[in-house]
Scaffold this motif. Structure first.
Motif, short mmCIF file in Angstrom:
data_model
loop_
_atom_site.label_atom_id
_atom_site.label_comp_id
_atom_site.label_asym_id
_atom_site.label_seq_id
_atom_site.Cartn_x
_atom_site.Cartn_y
_atom_site.Cartn_z
N VAL A 154 0.67 -0.83 -0.20
CA VAL A 154 0.20 -0.28 0.70
C VAL A 154 1.06 1.22 -0.50
CG1 VAL A 154 -1.43 1.25 1.21
CG2 VAL A 154 -1.48 -1.17 1.44
N MET A 155 0.43 2.16 -1.25
CA MET A 155 1.47 3.47 -1.26
C MET A 155 0.95 4.30 -0.25
SD MET A 155 4.30 4.82 -2.35
CE MET A 155 4.69 3.82 -3.56
N TRP A 156 1.22 4.28 0.97
CA TRP A 156 1.02 5.09 2.03
C TRP A 156 1.44 6.36 2.35
CZ3 TRP A 156 -3.12 3.59 5.02
CH2 TRP A 156 -3.78 2.08 5.33
N GLY A 157 2.36 6.15 1.77
CA GLY A 157 3.44 7.94 1.15
C GLY A 157 3.93 8.42 2.54
N MET A 158 3.79 10.37 2.83
CA MET A 158 4.28 10.24 4.27
C MET A 158 3.36 10.33 5.39
SD MET A 158 7.37 12.65 4.44
CE MET A 158 6.73 14.56 4.15
N LEU A 159 3.23 10.18 6.23
CA LEU A 159 1.59 9.62 7.18
C LEU A 159 3.19 10.45 8.71
CD1 LEU A 159 -0.39 6.52 7.15
CD2 LEU A 159 -0.68 8.87 5.97
N ASP A 160 2.53 10.52 9.49
CA ASP A 160 2.31 10.97 10.71
C ASP A 160 1.77 9.91 11.60
OD1 ASP A 160 3.43 13.81 10.60
OD2 ASP A 160 2.07 14.78 10.64
N TYR A 161 0.97 8.66 11.95
CA TYR A 161 0.48 8.12 12.60
C TYR A 161 -0.37 7.71 11.12
CZ TYR A 161 1.27 10.67 16.75
OH TYR A 161 1.27 11.89 17.77
N LEU A 162 -0.62 6.21 11.34
CA LEU A 162 -0.69 4.81 10.71
C LEU A 162 -1.61 4.39 12.03
CD1 LEU A 162 -1.89 3.27 8.56
CD2 LEU A 162 0.38 1.85 8.30
N VAL A 163 -3.11 4.41 11.67
CA VAL A 163 -4.11 3.72 13.09
C VAL A 163 -4.40 2.26 12.30
CG1 VAL A 163 -5.72 3.82 14.21
CG2 VAL A 163 -4.40 5.69 13.77
N ILE A 164 -4.35 1.43 12.99
CA ILE A 164 -4.96 -0.47 13.02
C ILE A 164 -5.83 -0.45 13.28
CG2 ILE A 164 -3.71 -2.17 12.21
CD1 ILE A 164 -1.36 -1.47 11.66
N ASP A 165 -6.73 -0.94 13.06
CA ASP A 165 -8.23 -1.59 13.85
C ASP A 165 -7.08 -3.63 13.64
OD1 ASP A 165 -10.33 -2.59 14.65
OD2 ASP A 165 -11.62 -1.99 12.98
N LEU A 166 -7.02 -3.54 14.60
CA LEU A 166 -6.40 -4.89 14.69
C LEU A 166 -7.77 -6.24 14.99
CD1 LEU A 166 -3.55 -5.48 17.18
CD2 LEU A 166 -3.74 -5.15 14.94
N PRO A 167 -7.96 -7.46 14.73
CA PRO A 167 -9.37 -8.40 14.71
C PRO A 167 -8.85 -8.37 16.10
CG PRO A 167 -7.00 -9.01 13.97
CD PRO A 167 -6.55 -7.25 13.75
N PRO A 168 -10.12 -8.89 16.31
CA PRO A 168 -9.85 -9.21 17.97
C PRO A 168 -8.85 -10.49 18.20
CG PRO A 168 -12.14 -9.70 16.33
CD PRO A 168 -11.04 -8.49 16.00
N GLY A 169 -9.16 -10.13 19.99
CA GLY A 169 -8.24 -11.51 20.12
C GLY A 169 -6.65 -11.83 19.79
N THR A 170 -5.98 -12.39 20.77
CA THR A 170 -4.87 -12.80 20.65
C THR A 170 -4.61 -14.74 19.52
OG1 THR A 170 -5.27 -13.70 22.59
CG2 THR A 170 -4.63 -11.91 22.43
N GLY A 171 -5.14 -13.90 18.12
CA GLY A 171 -4.93 -15.94 17.89
C GLY A 171 -3.84 -15.13 16.54
N ASP A 172 -3.80 -16.27 15.51
CA ASP A 172 -2.90 -16.05 14.49
C ASP A 172 -2.23 -14.25 14.05
OD1 ASP A 172 -1.50 -18.11 14.83
OD2 ASP A 172 -2.30 -18.84 13.08
N PRO A 173 -3.91 -13.64 13.76
CA PRO A 173 -4.02 -12.38 12.22
C PRO A 173 -3.27 -11.56 13.66
CG PRO A 173 -6.29 -13.93 12.46
CD PRO A 173 -4.96 -14.78 13.27
N SER A 174 -3.72 -11.47 14.83
CA SER A 174 -2.93 -10.36 15.82
C SER A 174 -1.43 -10.40 15.66
CB SER A 174 -3.69 -10.24 16.92
OG SER A 174 -4.64 -9.78 17.04
N ILE A 175 -1.05 -11.33 15.92
CA ILE A 175 0.57 -12.32 16.35
C ILE A 175 1.06 -11.75 14.97
CG2 ILE A 175 2.64 -13.68 16.71
CD1 ILE A 175 0.16 -15.66 18.21
N THR A 176 0.76 -12.23 14.28
CA THR A 176 1.40 -11.85 12.66
C THR A 176 1.73 -9.97 12.65
OG1 THR A 176 0.39 -13.98 11.40
CG2 THR A 176 1.45 -11.93 10.13
#
Ligand SMILES: Nc1ncnc2c1ncn2[C@@H]1O[C@H](COP(=O)(O)OP(=O)(O)OP(=O)(O)O)[C@@H](O)[C@H]1O
Ligand SMILES: [Mg+2]
Length: 348
Positions: free
Chosen positions: A203-225
């Motif tokens: 993804v071409m984010w360009g210059m950003l001060d902040y990237l906010v990420i909405d994580l999946p719930p829980g402590t499973g594989d996706p969050s760990i990755t």
């Protein structure tokens, strides 16, 4: 007679304004030809959208045009290939976010506690405080940022990179935009990592001060990755007041702490209900969850967000609270959380 070497030598005096290195060292000058004093060359940009390209072209024309015997300077613009870009930013494996200053993930051990609501409104609050902000919806189980912000359709692809969709001044990318409509995916480890890597690296984010990420719930594989892929990630942990939510949140705090992804603090959502006709606060879902976690862990409680009819009303209208009611008490709480997020970033 001037030759290519003379041209290259003077171009060592021109810097890429963001990267602060010279154009020759960065491999941005290509195809130099000189015929009868006419110099032609190509400037290979990290992206054709580079806002500083004209400044570089002007400087190139000035220094090359100043060489004795040069009658004209023709600068063609081109974009680097993905491989060239990767060579340029070797230390950062995620070429797409190399210009992102801070990455703040909104997490929780539990589903349905208001992560997406908070990610969206904190992103807008950071932007309101003057920052350039991107919002990445990495919730592989239920990407809901597009619905909450009223964006639809597929992102454009340019030079092999995905271009985020823009809305309310935010740059937005959602895993939902990469799936076909109605496509249900059973996420297995390698599939999750592949999709996440694409979301972060392509993804071409360009210059950003902040990237906010909405994580999946829980402590499973996706969050760990995701946490593994972004070494500089920091976390805002969402909880609700009741005791039952706390065990899951504790587990999530432990996970991120173990991975050395600092938890900046807790946000307690659906904390109380403020009746419009009285000053009384009704603590519908119990009380003290955020406070208790804060005391246990020594991490701050950054804010308590009330049950707000405006949030539930605007939840799927495509216009979030920070836009629909920017002067409300709840908006003020989001702005305060944004301010603390700025401050916390400096010392963690
Ligand atoms: N403070 C609040 N006041 C009123 N409604 C809220 C509040 N916070 C969230 N909601 C509503 O609760 C629902 C769930 O919120 P949201 O989708 O943000 O949770 P989530 O943690 O992202 O859920 P999921 O785990 O499914 O991704 C939404 O309908 C949202 O509008
Ligand atoms: Mg969500």
């Amino acid at each position: 007679m001037i030759d290519e070497q003379n041209v290259m030598n003077v171009l060592k005096n021109v810097q890429e304004p963001e990267l602060k290195k010279d154009l020759v060292e960065l491999g941005m000058i290509k195809n130099v030809t000189i015929t009868d004093g006419k110099v032609k060359l190509t400037l290979a940009l990290t992206t054709l959208r580079c806002p500083l390209k004209n400044q570089m072209v002007d400087e190139i024309k000035q220094v090359v045009g100043g060489l004795p015997g040069v009658s004209s300077v023709d600068v063609q613009l081109a974009a680097m290939s993905a491989d060239e870009r990767k060579k340029l930013f070797p230390k950062h494996p995620l070429v797409g976010i190399e210009k992102v200053n801070r990455t703040v993930a909104v997490a929780s051990g539990k589903g349905g506690v208001g992560k997406t609501t908070i990610a969206v409104n904190v992103a807008l609050a950071l932007q309101k405080r003057g920052h350039k902000v991107g919002l990445l919806d990495a919730d592989v189980y239920g990407p809901s940022v597009p619905l909450m912000l009223g964006v639809s359709g597929k992102p454009e692809v340019e030079e092999g990179m995905l271009i985020p969709v823009e809305k309310f001044g935010l740059k937005i990318m959602s895993i939902g935009m990469l799936l076909k409509e109605g496509q249900a995916i059973i996420w297995r480890g390698p599939l999750v990592s592949g999709a996440i890597r694409q979301l972060l690296g392509d993804v071409m984010w360009g210059m950003l001060d902040y990237l906010v990420i909405d994580l999946p719930p829980g402590t499973g594989d996706p969050s760990i990755t995701i946490a593994q892929e972004i070494p500089e990630m920091q976390v805002l942990m969402v909880t609700t007041p009741q005791e039952v939510a706390l065990a899951d949140v504790r587990r999530a705090v432990e996970l991120f702490t173990k991975m050395k992804r600092p938890v900046l603090g807790f946000i307690e959502n659906m904390s109380y209900f403020q009746c419009a006709h009285s000053t009384e606060r009704l603590e519908i879902f119990g009380r003290g969850g955020g406070q208790k976690l804060s005391q246990e862990t020594g991490l701050p409680l950054l804010g308590a967000i009330p049950i707000d009819m405006e949030i539930s009303r605007t939840g799927d209208s495509g216009v979030p609270l920070m836009i629909s009611s920017p002067d409300s008490e709840t908006a003020r709480i989001f702005l305060d959380i944004a301010m603390q997020t700025e401050e916390k970033g400096c010392d963690s």
